[in-house]
Motif scaffolding. Structure first.
Motif, PDB file in Angstrom:
ATOM      1  N   GLU A 165       0.824  -1.207   0.000  1.00 16.91           N
ATOM      2  CA  GLU A 165       0.000   0.000   0.000  1.00 16.91           C
ATOM      3  C   GLU A 165       0.862   1.263   0.000  1.00 16.91           C
ATOM      4  O   GLU A 165       0.497   2.272  -0.582  1.00 16.91           O
ATOM      5  CB  GLU A 165      -0.938  -0.005   1.205  1.00 16.91           C
ATOM      6  N   LEU A 166       2.010   1.188   0.653  1.00 19.31           N
ATOM      7  CA  LEU A 166       2.894   2.347   0.716  1.00 19.31           C
ATOM      8  C   LEU A 166       3.759   2.485  -0.527  1.00 19.31           C
ATOM      9  O   LEU A 166       4.147   3.589  -0.903  1.00 19.31           O
ATOM     10  CB  LEU A 166       3.789   2.263   1.950  1.00 19.31           C
ATOM     11  N   HIS A 167       4.090   1.358  -1.154  1.00 20.74           N
ATOM     12  CA  HIS A 167       4.949   1.352  -2.338  1.00 20.74           C
ATOM     13  C   HIS A 167       4.311   0.520  -3.441  1.00 20.74           C
ATOM     14  O   HIS A 167       4.782  -0.584  -3.751  1.00 20.74           O
ATOM     15  CB  HIS A 167       6.340   0.801  -1.990  1.00 20.74           C
ATOM     16  N   PRO A 168       3.235   1.015  -4.047  1.00 19.28           N
ATOM     17  CA  PRO A 168       2.557   0.224  -5.091  1.00 19.28           C
ATOM     18  C   PRO A 168       3.443   0.037  -6.314  1.00 19.28           C
ATOM     19  O   PRO A 168       4.252   0.889  -6.649  1.00 19.28           O
ATOM     20  CB  PRO A 168       1.318   1.060  -5.420  1.00 19.28           C
ATOM     21  N   GLN A 169       3.268  -1.113  -6.959  1.00 23.45           N
ATOM     22  CA  GLN A 169       4.064  -1.440  -8.135  1.00 23.45           C
ATOM     23  C   GLN A 169       3.253  -1.387  -9.425  1.00 23.45           C
ATOM     24  O   GLN A 169       3.707  -1.822 -10.457  1.00 23.45           O
ATOM     25  CB  GLN A 169       4.667  -2.839  -7.986  1.00 23.45           C
ATOM     26  N   GLY A 170       2.046  -0.921  -9.373  1.00 24.84           N
ATOM     27  CA  GLY A 170       1.209  -0.847 -10.565  1.00 24.84           C
ATOM     28  C   GLY A 170       0.072  -1.847 -10.505  1.00 24.84           C
ATOM     29  O   GLY A 170      -0.186  -2.456  -9.477  1.00 24.84           O
ATOM     30  N   PHE A 171      -0.606  -2.026 -11.640  1.00 29.79           N
ATOM     31  CA  PHE A 171      -1.784  -2.875 -11.665  1.00 29.79           C
ATOM     32  C   PHE A 171      -1.527  -4.249 -12.270  1.00 29.79           C
ATOM     33  O   PHE A 171      -2.402  -5.082 -12.313  1.00 29.79           O
ATOM     34  CB  PHE A 171      -2.916  -2.185 -12.439  1.00 29.79           C
ATOM     35  N   GLY A 172      -0.337  -4.498 -12.778  1.00 28.58           N
ATOM     36  CA  GLY A 172      -0.035  -5.783 -13.388  1.00 28.58           C
ATOM     37  C   GLY A 172       0.153  -6.872 -12.358  1.00 28.58           C
ATOM     38  O   GLY A 172       0.145  -6.632 -11.146  1.00 28.58           O
ATOM     39  N   VAL A 173       0.316  -8.087 -12.835  1.00 27.81           N
ATOM     40  CA  VAL A 173       0.569  -9.235 -11.963  1.00 27.81           C
ATOM     41  C   VAL A 173       2.024  -9.634 -12.108  1.00 27.81           C
ATOM     42  O   VAL A 173       2.488  -9.938 -13.200  1.00 27.81           O
ATOM     43  CB  VAL A 173      -0.342 -10.426 -12.337  1.00 27.81           C
ATOM     44  N   ASP A 174       2.749  -9.615 -11.017  1.00 24.00           N
ATOM     45  CA  ASP A 174       4.127 -10.084 -10.988  1.00 24.00           C
ATOM     46  C   ASP A 174       4.088 -11.502 -10.437  1.00 24.00           C
ATOM     47  O   ASP A 174       4.186 -11.725  -9.230  1.00 24.00           O
ATOM     48  CB  ASP A 174       4.981  -9.167 -10.116  1.00 24.00           C
ATOM     49  N   LEU A 175       3.896 -12.474 -11.330  1.00 28.68           N
ATOM     50  CA  LEU A 175       3.690 -13.854 -10.915  1.00 28.68           C
ATOM     51  C   LEU A 175       4.897 -14.422 -10.171  1.00 28.68           C
ATOM     52  O   LEU A 175       4.745 -15.156  -9.202  1.00 28.68           O
ATOM     53  CB  LEU A 175       3.340 -14.725 -12.121  1.00 28.68           C
ATOM     54  N   ALA A 176       6.105 -14.056 -10.583  1.00 25.78           N
ATOM     55  CA  ALA A 176       7.310 -14.544  -9.893  1.00 25.78           C
ATOM     56  C   ALA A 176       7.357 -14.037  -8.456  1.00 25.78           C
ATOM     57  O   ALA A 176       7.638 -14.801  -7.525  1.00 25.78           O
ATOM     58  CB  ALA A 176       8.558 -14.124 -10.658  1.00 25.78           C
ATOM     59  N   ALA A 177       7.059 -12.756  -8.246  1.00 22.16           N
ATOM     60  CA  ALA A 177       7.056 -12.182  -6.893  1.00 22.16           C
ATOM     61  C   ALA A 177       5.936 -12.792  -6.062  1.00 22.16           C
ATOM     62  O   ALA A 177       6.116 -13.087  -4.874  1.00 22.16           O
ATOM     63  CB  ALA A 177       6.902 -10.668  -6.962  1.00 22.16           C
ATOM     64  N   TYR A 178       4.787 -13.004  -6.695  1.00 20.83           N
ATOM     65  CA  TYR A 178       3.645 -13.599  -5.996  1.00 20.83           C
ATOM     66  C   TYR A 178       3.979 -15.023  -5.540  1.00 20.83           C
ATOM     67  O   TYR A 178       3.730 -15.393  -4.397  1.00 20.83           O
ATOM     68  CB  TYR A 178       2.420 -13.591  -6.916  1.00 20.83           C
ATOM     69  N   ARG A 179       4.564 -15.821  -6.430  1.00 24.15           N
ATOM     70  CA  ARG A 179       4.950 -17.193  -6.072  1.00 24.15           C
ATOM     71  C   ARG A 179       5.975 -17.201  -4.939  1.00 24.15           C
ATOM     72  O   ARG A 179       5.895 -18.012  -4.024  1.00 24.15           O
ATOM     73  CB  ARG A 179       5.525 -17.916  -7.280  1.00 24.15           C
ATOM     74  N   GLN A 180       6.945 -16.297  -4.999  1.00 25.49           N
ATOM     75  CA  GLN A 180       7.966 -16.220  -3.959  1.00 25.49           C
ATOM     76  C   GLN A 180       7.333 -15.858  -2.616  1.00 25.49           C
ATOM     77  O   GLN A 180       7.674 -16.433  -1.584  1.00 25.49           O
ATOM     78  CB  GLN A 180       9.027 -15.186  -4.340  1.00 25.49           C
ATOM     79  N   TYR A 181       6.401 -14.909  -2.632  1.00 25.84           N
ATOM     80  CA  TYR A 181       5.730 -14.476  -1.402  1.00 25.84           C
ATOM     81  C   TYR A 181       4.908 -15.612  -0.810  1.00 25.84           C
ATOM     82  O   TYR A 181       4.981 -15.890   0.388  1.00 25.84           O
ATOM     83  CB  TYR A 181       4.853 -13.259  -1.702  1.00 25.84           C
ATOM     84  N   VAL A 182       4.133 -16.299  -1.655  1.00 26.09           N
ATOM     85  CA  VAL A 182       3.296 -17.399  -1.179  1.00 26.09           C
ATOM     86  C   VAL A 182       4.160 -18.541  -0.644  1.00 26.09           C
ATOM     87  O   VAL A 182       3.844 -19.150   0.371  1.00 26.09           O
ATOM     88  CB  VAL A 182       2.350 -17.878  -2.300  1.00 26.09           C
ATOM     89  N   ARG A 183       5.279 -18.824  -1.315  1.00 24.22           N
ATOM     90  CA  ARG A 183       6.201 -19.865  -0.851  1.00 24.22           C
ATOM     91  C   ARG A 183       6.758 -19.501   0.528  1.00 24.22           C
ATOM     92  O   ARG A 183       6.858 -20.360   1.411  1.00 24.22           O
ATOM     93  CB  ARG A 183       7.333 -20.040  -1.855  1.00 24.22           C
ATOM     94  N   ALA A 184       7.109 -18.237   0.722  1.00 17.67           N
ATOM     95  CA  ALA A 184       7.634 -17.792   2.023  1.00 17.67           C
ATOM     96  C   ALA A 184       6.581 -17.930   3.115  1.00 17.67           C
ATOM     97  O   ALA A 184       6.893 -18.339   4.243  1.00 17.67           O
ATOM     98  CB  ALA A 184       8.114 -16.347   1.926  1.00 17.67           C
TER      99      ALA A 184
END
Length: 82
Positions: free
Chosen positions: A31-50
């Motif tokens: 919320e403080l550092h938005p990255q846009g409206f696209g989907v960063d699937l690699a970042a999402y997978r890394q976050y979910v894995r963590a």
């Protein structure tokens, strides 16, 4: 200033187990550092894995009219075993 005193008795109606819930971001930002409206699937997978490695029980996928469908993103994030 006095220290509050708490009752050490656990009520019979208290939950016997604690479940940890997290929320995800499809774009890799916050919320403080938005990255846009696209989907960063690699970042999402890394976050979910963590989250999985940290022992979280559930993850909430946010949604809105101007963001990717959370069911599609969650389905796309599932990695098939090699």
């Amino acid at each position: 200033m006095s220290v509050p005193v708490f009752d050490s008795q656990i009520p019979a109606t208290a939950a016997r187990k604690v479940e940890f819930v997290s929320a995800t971001s499809h774009s890799g930002g916050s919320e403080l550092h938005p990255q846009g409206f696209g989907v960063d699937l690699a970042a999402y997978r890394q976050y979910v894995r963590a989250l999985d490695e940290a022992g979280f029980d559930y993850t909430l996928n946010g949604y809105s009219a101007n963001s990717a469908d959370s069911f599609v993103v969650a389905s796309a994030s599932i990695e098939s075993p090699a």
